[in-house]
Design a protein around this motif. Sequence first.
Motif, short mmCIF file in Angstrom:
data_model
loop_
_atom_site.label_atom_id
_atom_site.label_comp_id
_atom_site.label_asym_id
_atom_site.label_seq_id
_atom_site.Cartn_x
_atom_site.Cartn_y
_atom_site.Cartn_z
N ALA A 141 0.82 -1.21 0.00
CA ALA A 141 0.00 0.00 0.00
C ALA A 141 0.85 1.26 0.00
O ALA A 141 0.40 2.32 -0.43
CB ALA A 141 -0.94 -0.01 1.21
N TRP A 142 2.12 1.14 0.48
CA TRP A 142 2.99 2.33 0.53
C TRP A 142 3.71 2.60 -0.78
O TRP A 142 4.55 3.51 -0.85
CB TRP A 142 4.02 2.19 1.65
N TRP A 143 3.40 1.87 -1.83
CA TRP A 143 4.15 2.03 -3.08
C TRP A 143 4.19 3.48 -3.58
O TRP A 143 5.23 3.92 -4.10
CB TRP A 143 3.59 1.11 -4.16
N PRO A 144 3.11 4.27 -3.50
CA PRO A 144 3.20 5.65 -3.99
C PRO A 144 4.31 6.47 -3.35
O PRO A 144 4.80 7.43 -3.94
CB PRO A 144 1.82 6.24 -3.64
N ARG A 145 4.76 6.09 -2.15
CA ARG A 145 5.82 6.84 -1.49
C ARG A 145 7.16 6.74 -2.23
O ARG A 145 8.01 7.63 -2.13
CB ARG A 145 6.01 6.34 -0.06
N VAL A 146 7.36 5.64 -2.95
CA VAL A 146 8.67 5.39 -3.55
C VAL A 146 8.63 5.30 -5.07
O VAL A 146 9.68 5.16 -5.70
CB VAL A 146 9.28 4.09 -2.99
N HIS A 147 7.45 5.39 -5.65
CA HIS A 147 7.34 5.13 -7.09
C HIS A 147 8.25 6.03 -7.91
O HIS A 147 8.95 5.58 -8.82
CB HIS A 147 5.88 5.30 -7.53
N ARG A 148 8.25 7.31 -7.58
CA ARG A 148 9.04 8.26 -8.37
C ARG A 148 10.54 8.03 -8.23
O ARG A 148 11.31 8.36 -9.13
CB ARG A 148 8.71 9.70 -7.96
N SER A 149 10.97 7.47 -7.13
CA SER A 149 12.39 7.22 -6.96
C SER A 149 12.83 5.93 -7.64
O SER A 149 14.02 5.73 -7.89
CB SER A 149 12.74 7.14 -5.46
N VAL A 161 -2.01 -3.53 -8.63
CA VAL A 161 -2.43 -3.04 -7.32
C VAL A 161 -3.88 -3.44 -7.08
O VAL A 161 -4.73 -3.28 -7.95
CB VAL A 161 -2.25 -1.51 -7.20
N ASP A 162 -4.16 -3.96 -5.91
CA ASP A 162 -5.53 -4.33 -5.53
C ASP A 162 -6.21 -3.10 -4.95
O ASP A 162 -6.17 -2.84 -3.75
CB ASP A 162 -5.49 -5.46 -4.49
N LEU A 163 -6.84 -2.31 -5.83
CA LEU A 163 -7.49 -1.08 -5.38
C LEU A 163 -8.72 -1.37 -4.54
O LEU A 163 -9.12 -0.54 -3.72
CB LEU A 163 -7.86 -0.21 -6.58
N GLY A 164 -9.33 -2.54 -4.74
CA GLY A 164 -10.44 -2.90 -3.87
C GLY A 164 -10.01 -3.00 -2.42
O GLY A 164 -10.74 -2.59 -1.51
N ALA A 165 -8.80 -3.51 -2.19
CA ALA A 165 -8.26 -3.58 -0.82
C ALA A 165 -7.78 -2.21 -0.36
O ALA A 165 -8.00 -1.83 0.80
CB ALA A 165 -7.12 -4.59 -0.77
N VAL A 166 -7.12 -1.45 -1.23
CA VAL A 166 -6.65 -0.11 -0.86
C VAL A 166 -7.82 0.78 -0.46
O VAL A 166 -7.71 1.62 0.44
CB VAL A 166 -5.85 0.52 -2.01
N ALA A 167 -8.98 0.58 -1.10
CA ALA A 167 -10.15 1.40 -0.82
C ALA A 167 -10.64 1.26 0.61
O ALA A 167 -11.39 2.12 1.10
CB ALA A 167 -11.28 1.06 -1.79
N THR A 168 -10.24 0.20 1.31
CA THR A 168 -10.66 0.00 2.70
C THR A 168 -9.68 0.60 3.69
O THR A 168 -9.93 0.56 4.90
CB THR A 168 -10.81 -1.51 2.99
N LEU A 169 -8.57 1.17 3.20
CA LEU A 169 -7.55 1.73 4.09
C LEU A 169 -7.96 3.12 4.57
O LEU A 169 -8.90 3.73 4.03
CB LEU A 169 -6.22 1.81 3.35
N PRO A 170 -7.27 3.66 5.57
CA PRO A 170 -7.56 5.03 6.00
C PRO A 170 -7.33 6.05 4.86
O PRO A 170 -6.76 5.73 3.83
CB PRO A 170 -6.57 5.25 7.15
N GLU A 171 -7.75 7.26 5.11
CA GLU A 171 -7.75 8.28 4.06
C GLU A 171 -6.35 8.62 3.57
O GLU A 171 -6.14 8.81 2.37
CB GLU A 171 -8.44 9.54 4.59
N ILE A 191 -1.92 -2.03 -13.68
CA ILE A 191 -2.94 -3.07 -13.75
C ILE A 191 -3.70 -3.07 -12.43
O ILE A 191 -3.39 -3.82 -11.50
CB ILE A 191 -2.32 -4.45 -14.03
N PRO A 192 -4.70 -2.18 -12.30
CA PRO A 192 -5.49 -2.16 -11.06
C PRO A 192 -6.42 -3.36 -11.01
O PRO A 192 -7.05 -3.73 -12.00
CB PRO A 192 -6.27 -0.85 -11.16
N ALA A 193 -6.51 -3.98 -9.85
CA ALA A 193 -7.36 -5.16 -9.65
C ALA A 193 -8.36 -4.86 -8.54
O ALA A 193 -8.27 -3.86 -7.84
CB ALA A 193 -6.50 -6.36 -9.30
N GLY A 194 -9.34 -5.76 -8.40
CA GLY A 194 -10.34 -5.60 -7.36
C GLY A 194 -11.31 -4.48 -7.61
O GLY A 194 -11.94 -3.96 -6.68
#
Length: 548
Positions: A141-149, A161-171, A191-194
């Motif tokens: 879930a923390w991938w956006p923190r490092v993607h650009r690097s 990325v399982d966006l269905g699962a990410v959607a249940t995380l905090p804001e 390739i977003p999944a879920g």
Amino acid sequence: MDDADDGLTRVLARWLGAPSTVPIPATSTVPADALPAPLEHLSESKLAERLRTSRPPDVVAVHAPGARLRRALAAHPPPLVVVTGPADLDLGATAHVLGPNARVVVGAGTIVVAALAGEELAGFVRALGDDLALGIAPTPAWWPRVHRSVVDARRRACIQVDLGAVATLPEAPRRRWETLAEAGDDASLWIPAGVAPYPPRDAPPPVWWAACVAGALERRTGPVFPSPRVASLVLRPPRARPAPSPRWAEALFLQAGRALPEMARAPEMDRPDPDAGLDAPSAAFLAQAVRRRRSRADALLADARKAVPMEADVDGDRIDQVLAVAGTELSEHESKVVLRAAGLAVTRQAVATSASAAASYAERIGFPVVLKAASPDLRRKQDIGAVALDLPTASAVRRAYTAILRAVETRAPTARIDGVIVAEMMPPGLDLRIAVRRLDTGAPGIRVDLATGGVLAAPVFDLLPTTESGARLLAHRVLVALEGRTRRADDPAPEVLAPVFACLWRLWNRTGDRILEVELDPVRYVSADARPVVLDAQIRQRAHLEGL
């Protein structure tokens, strides 16, 4: 970027560089092949002591940590904890966890892969071969923190990325995915999944959020078939021209087009590319569709003549004035006044409170005209007879005025009626239904449906674009969705459709968190170069005392 992010970036940079000889501290049950560096197997007590030293490691690996080690990891979290076992490990927001069932693979290539599971990662390893630079699973879930690097001018990426699962995380983590999606990235294949294929208009907020973020990630490519083989054919650099493909491979490529006729109708999909990789014809067909769509999107963005201004004059005083006196549900007329102030074209119209006034307005506007009940309480006016179309004379307008009031009194007696709208009758064209909704993170999500009767087309979800390139790419996505169904020579080009999204963003940006939903039902395009016109609309805003 905080210290934990710095440490995480160091770990990934180490894996992307020369093979590391620095052992990774690990519990004794961590498999030796789970990570790309030698492991220093320690007891859990020894590993807990290592975490408490003045120079703790950047990364540790655990398999099934016991309670004591979990407490040590939570109290002294390293930048990265790799969990190779099946158990979830929650260390809070101060640590980055890769797992469960984590695997990391390093190669000498230029393609970075984040896969949903170790089985998927193994497929990427086989498909990419020497082109793989780094593969990790599962996608954290923390991938956006490092993607650009990780992804730069030298490296490309495929991210599942399982966006269905990410959607249940905090804001907070969801907002980071929104920022990454909206920023755009031409070096990555997403390739977003879920994600539900066709979420209904009244779908719960997490479902809408996942669909909108997936759409933003896919602006250049559209949905990608979730196959490592397909992704590898999209991402790999062009090879030297191969020998002519065997007849059987081309025949199967064409059969794939027959099985997927919507893709086959797209330009240049009637035959395989010379470097299509026809040892797997079906995968080659799916990959070629993605490459073609991405190249068309890139060509659109490269044409400076088709740029869309995101910053333009907005009559903010008029918008504030209408919103201040309106209720939570604006009437159609109030909504159109706001939209016109934001730069959108709306039908010429007036609100009449008598049959004679309606006839007088109609004569000024010009026949034929449309009459509609002016009410914020009626969402589907045509269903109760509160709409009259194509009225050719003043006498027809008077009769329709009376009929509309009678229909509302009979079929919606509690609805508030502010009068009857007299509007110009637009000629036929391409109708799109556009809904912008405030997601539960606060970001605006958008859904675009084809509203021309009798034709089925999949809705397009996205984040409301904040950049001109995003507006053009969303317009491109909408028009591609119509290919092979209703596209005509006089349908709008992306640069004609994109300003609608730009105007909606200006309205959303100008009003802060006040507006909750905007529905344009429909926007009509009469010709390829004519400005689109909003025929009907409704805006929903927060209650004036909300939060006070």
